[in-house]
Enzyme design. Structure first.
Site, PDB file in Angstrom:
ATOM      1  N   ASN A 154       0.807  -1.223   0.000  1.00 34.90           N
ATOM      2  CA  ASN A 154       0.000   0.000   0.000  1.00 34.90           C
ATOM      3  C   ASN A 154       0.838   1.271   0.000  1.00 34.90           C
ATOM      4  O   ASN A 154       0.341   2.339  -0.352  1.00 34.90           O
ATOM      5  CB  ASN A 154      -0.943   0.008   1.196  1.00 34.90           C
ATOM      6  CG  ASN A 154      -2.106  -0.943   1.015  1.00 34.90           C
ATOM      7  OD1 ASN A 154      -2.033  -1.863   0.214  1.00 34.90           O
ATOM      8  ND2 ASN A 154      -3.181  -0.734   1.759  1.00 34.90           N
ATOM      9  N   TYR A 155       2.095   1.176   0.418  1.00 34.31           N
ATOM     10  CA  TYR A 155       2.999   2.322   0.326  1.00 34.31           C
ATOM     11  C   TYR A 155       3.846   2.147  -0.937  1.00 34.31           C
ATOM     12  O   TYR A 155       5.057   2.001  -0.875  1.00 34.31           O
ATOM     13  CB  TYR A 155       3.927   2.404   1.542  1.00 34.31           C
ATOM     14  CG  TYR A 155       3.239   2.400   2.878  1.00 34.31           C
ATOM     15  CD1 TYR A 155       1.926   2.840   3.029  1.00 34.31           C
ATOM     16  CD2 TYR A 155       3.900   1.958   4.013  1.00 34.31           C
ATOM     17  CE1 TYR A 155       1.300   2.839   4.265  1.00 34.31           C
ATOM     18  CE2 TYR A 155       3.285   1.948   5.260  1.00 34.31           C
ATOM     19  CZ  TYR A 155       1.980   2.380   5.376  1.00 34.31           C
ATOM     20  OH  TYR A 155       1.372   2.369   6.609  1.00 34.31           O
ATOM     21  N   ARG A 156       3.210   2.134  -2.076  1.00 34.67           N
ATOM     22  CA  ARG A 156       3.907   1.851  -3.332  1.00 34.67           C
ATOM     23  C   ARG A 156       5.132   2.755  -3.459  1.00 34.67           C
ATOM     24  O   ARG A 156       5.021   3.976  -3.452  1.00 34.67           O
ATOM     25  CB  ARG A 156       2.951   2.056  -4.514  1.00 34.67           C
ATOM     26  CG  ARG A 156       3.465   1.532  -5.837  1.00 34.67           C
ATOM     27  CD  ARG A 156       3.678   0.036  -5.800  1.00 34.67           C
ATOM     28  NE  ARG A 156       2.450  -0.710  -5.619  1.00 34.67           N
ATOM     29  CZ  ARG A 156       1.650  -1.120  -6.609  1.00 34.67           C
ATOM     30  NH1 ARG A 156       1.957  -0.843  -7.854  1.00 34.67           N
ATOM     31  NH2 ARG A 156       0.557  -1.809  -6.342  1.00 34.67           N
TER      32      ARG A 156
END
Length: 306
Positions: free
Chosen positions: A256-258
């Site tokens: 989710n923290y690409r």
């Protein structure tokens, strides 16, 4: 749909098709939950409190209690120099008396008081976690306009701790944060129910063996490439400094923290190898299963998310 595809779309990224509907299984929770948010600086014994939090947060607290730790650089009101503020934000599925009892037994150094604890509904707690003032109406969640406090530019990176951080190492991390000033670190404890689910149950693999997830957060409002490079490089410097303390082979990351620093897929002939570079970090061995399913259901890569 097929069992393999159903497995892949539950956390395997957005490259498998268009999902029109989901049926979600819910769990029952109490009508009342309790939250608190307490900050402590180095001058207020933050170092000892964080070490005690580290000892209990991942495997010694009841499953129904979650305590997140966020650390950032602030100006000390005591020494008039830069210091670290450690903020503990908690949610218990239960009432305040239960929360106080747990905290007095498991994390007494934090000194939680009844006045720190706020009982509310689960929906109201969503507002609490998003830093809305206590008492904000629940229907605020229906407002799709971004809050004015949101920043213009940001960078996020992630890591995982497999082993506890010693006092000396934690102090050295704080010294580095004070040197760089702008990066905030957030530790999300794992363990609990997370550790009971096998790595291969769904694509998300970060299960037993992880003490906590680390988020690096840098925000800035200055415009231009020069400012962006400065803040990006500061974030990368702290990330590099943390290398000895975090997971290895692979150095795991949270999808989710690409994070484009981990690699970019240019969708050419080397697509598989480019994707593997960062895919292993996000999915560990589940990456190879995702590749097999992708090859089967979308061999021409029509659905891609980069």
């Amino acid at each position: 749909m097929g069992e393999d595809l159903f497995w892949a779309i539950r956390g395997g990224g957005a490259s498998f098709g268009v999902i029109l509907a989901y049926k979600v299984r819910l769990i029952r929770i109490p009508e009342t939950v309790t939250v608190f948010k307490i900050g402590r600086t180095i001058e207020q014994n933050a170092l000892d409190i964080v070490l005690q939090w580290q000892d209990v947060a991942t495997n010694k607290l009841p499953h129904e209690l979650f305590i997140r730790l966020t650390m950032n650089v602030v100006n000390s009101t005591v020494t008039r120099t830069k210091t670290i503020n450690a903020t503990f934000r908690a949610l218990l599925l239960g009432d305040s008396q239960r929360l106080l009892s747990i905290m007095n037994e498991s994390l007494p150094l934090l000194g939680v008081q009844q006045s720190d604890c706020h009982e509310m509904s689960c929906a109201e707690s969503v507002l609490f976690w998003t830093d809305f003032p206590l008492g904000t109406p629940v229907d605020t969640l229906l407002n799709r306009t971004a809050k004015s406090m949101y920043i213009t530019h940001l960078k996020r990176k992630s890591d995982y701790f497999k082993t506890p951080i010693s006092r000396d190492r934690l102090q050295s991390i704080w010294n580095k944060m004070i040197e760089l000033e702008v990066i905030q670190l957030t530790f999300n404890p794992y363990g609990g129910r997370m550790a009971e689910i096998p790595e291969s149950e769904i694509p998300f693999p970060h299960r037993a063996g992880n003490l906590c997830k680390v988020q690096y957060a840098t925000n800035w409002n200055k415009k231009g490439n020069k400012a962006a490079e400065r803040y990006l490089n500061l974030t990368r410097e702290l990330y590099a400094y943390m290398t000895p303390f975090v997971s290895k082979n692979p150095r795991e990351a949270f999808l989710n923290y690409r994070d484009l620093d981990l690699g970019i897929n240019y969708q050419g002939k080397k697509s598989y190898y480019e994707g593997m570079k960062y895919g292993i970090k996000y999915f560990k061995n589940n990456f190879y299963t995702l590749v097999k399913i992708k090859t089967k259901v979308d061999p021409h890569n029509f659905f891609r998310n980069e």
